[in-house]
Design an enzyme around this catalytic site. Structure first.
Site, PDB file in Angstrom:
ATOM      1  N   CYS A 196      28.637 -31.194  23.850  1.00 29.99           N
ATOM      2  CA  CYS A 196      30.032 -31.618  24.013  1.00 29.99           C
ATOM      3  C   CYS A 196      30.757 -30.400  24.553  1.00 29.99           C
ATOM      4  O   CYS A 196      31.063 -29.471  23.807  1.00 29.99           O
ATOM      5  CB  CYS A 196      30.642 -32.064  22.685  1.00 29.99           C
ATOM      6  N   CYS A 219      34.608 -30.031  23.189  1.00 31.24           N
ATOM      7  CA  CYS A 219      34.939 -29.717  21.789  1.00 31.24           C
ATOM      8  C   CYS A 219      33.672 -29.728  20.950  1.00 31.24           C
ATOM      9  O   CYS A 219      32.843 -28.850  21.095  1.00 31.24           O
ATOM     10  CB  CYS A 219      36.002 -30.655  21.246  1.00 31.24           C
ATOM     11  N   SER A 220      33.514 -30.713  20.078  1.00 33.49           N
ATOM     12  CA  SER A 220      32.373 -30.691  19.161  1.00 33.49           C
ATOM     13  C   SER A 220      31.919 -32.098  18.791  1.00 33.49           C
ATOM     14  O   SER A 220      31.446 -32.323  17.692  1.00 33.49           O
ATOM     15  CB  SER A 220      32.752 -29.928  17.890  1.00 33.49           C
ATOM     16  N   CYS A 221      32.069 -33.075  19.704  1.00 33.80           N
ATOM     17  CA  CYS A 221      31.620 -34.446  19.425  1.00 33.80           C
ATOM     18  C   CYS A 221      30.147 -34.407  19.013  1.00 33.80           C
ATOM     19  O   CYS A 221      29.323 -33.786  19.695  1.00 33.80           O
ATOM     20  CB  CYS A 221      31.744 -35.328  20.665  1.00 33.80           C
TER      21      CYS A 221
END
Lengths: 93, 193
Positions: free
Chosen positions: B98, B101-103
């Site tokens: 991702c 971000c941090s999906c």
């Protein structure tokens, strides 16, 4: 408008972050690049509007594939990137 | 009071109170969500992978609708983003990142490994993936296509790795023990030790 699998598209060469606060789900490294629609993933509320409590706007979301060699000057024979993109970011290529 | 300088615990309490007052989320609902999040671990994804390896119908469901496949294994998916499953084959290796971000498919893999959110991983996965994978001990042969799946929006993605050779006749339980977190991100591949 629903884009069929195999449709060639271009990611808009747009920089909303230069115009003020925004919440963007389109990576910068794809902007201006051409890809191919792999499939329609469904329709979802546009996160760019949701983040600012703007009126709900439902947009088609697509999986779009880009050859990695088109994105970077490095050597990338057999690599690709597959990314979810909202229709509002796509234009005909 | 400057909100940026407010103590975080006080801010959190204030947000919880507002969420309850505005009927957005009650204290019980927040507690339930925290419990569900804490319970999730890569063992859930591994059980799905092992079942897909032993049950062709389940595998077809998993590739068609990851959310339904997770629910079929008792994973609570209500209110979560849809889960998509990417199949590794002889000719294709998938790697999930991702970059924005941090999906991460937390419902089936739990909390992401520490490096998943690092700027280095996020940048190199889309620019130099094969060399990066070598550093993780994974060599993807040149004739295998490498597809980097950048999770940017409403989906969460996990990889269905290839079943390793030498596992004929193994039970789903025994197979599940072979499958680790990194295999379902595409950083590693399952091996029989």
């Amino acid at each position: 408008m629903m884009l069929a699998s195999g449709t060639k598209v271009r990611v808009k060469l747009d920089w909303p972050e230069t115009r003020g606060p925004c919440h963007i789900r389109t990576p910068y490294y794809l902007r201006g690049h051409e890809g191919v629609v792999v499939r329609h993933l469904g329709d979802y509320p546009n996160p760019e509007a949701l983040a600012f409590r703007a009126p709900e706007q439902i947009l088609p979301l697509y999986h779009v594939r880009f050859p990695m060699a088109d994105l970077w000057p490095d050597r990338h024979g057999n690599n690709s990137v597959l990314v979810e993109l909202y229709e509002s970011w796509l234009e005909a290529a | 009071m400057n909100i940026l300088e407010a103590p975080s615990e006080k801010l959190l309490a204030g947000i919880r109170k507002l969420l309850a007052e505005k009927n957005i989320a009650s204290a019980d609902e927040i507690a339930e969500r925290i419990r569900i999040t804490d319970e999730a671990s890569p063992a859930r994804g591994a059980a799905m992978v092992a079942r897909a390896w032993t049950d062709p119908e389940y595998k077809a469901l998993m590739l068609r609708d990851g959310t339904m496949a997770a629910e079929a294994m008792g994973v609570p998916m209500r209110g979560l983003p849809p889960l998509g499953v990417l199949e590794n084959t002889e000719d294709l290796h998938n790697l999930v990142v991702c970059t924005l971000c941090s999906c991460y498919p937390r419902a089936v893999l739990g909390y992401p490994p520490f490096w998943f959110k690092s700027a280095a991983y996020r940048a190199r996965a889309v620019r130099d993936p094969r060399a990066m994978l070598v550093e993780f001990g994974t060599n993807i042969p040149d004739n295998v296509k490498l597809e980097v799946v950048d999770s940017t929006a409403d989906y969460r993605w996990m990889v269905l790795p290839r079943r390793p050779a030498g596992t004929d006749g193994w039970s789903a339980e025994r197979l599940a023990a072979l499958v680790h977190e990194g295999d379902m991100i595409g950083i590693t591949v399952p091996v029989v030790k």
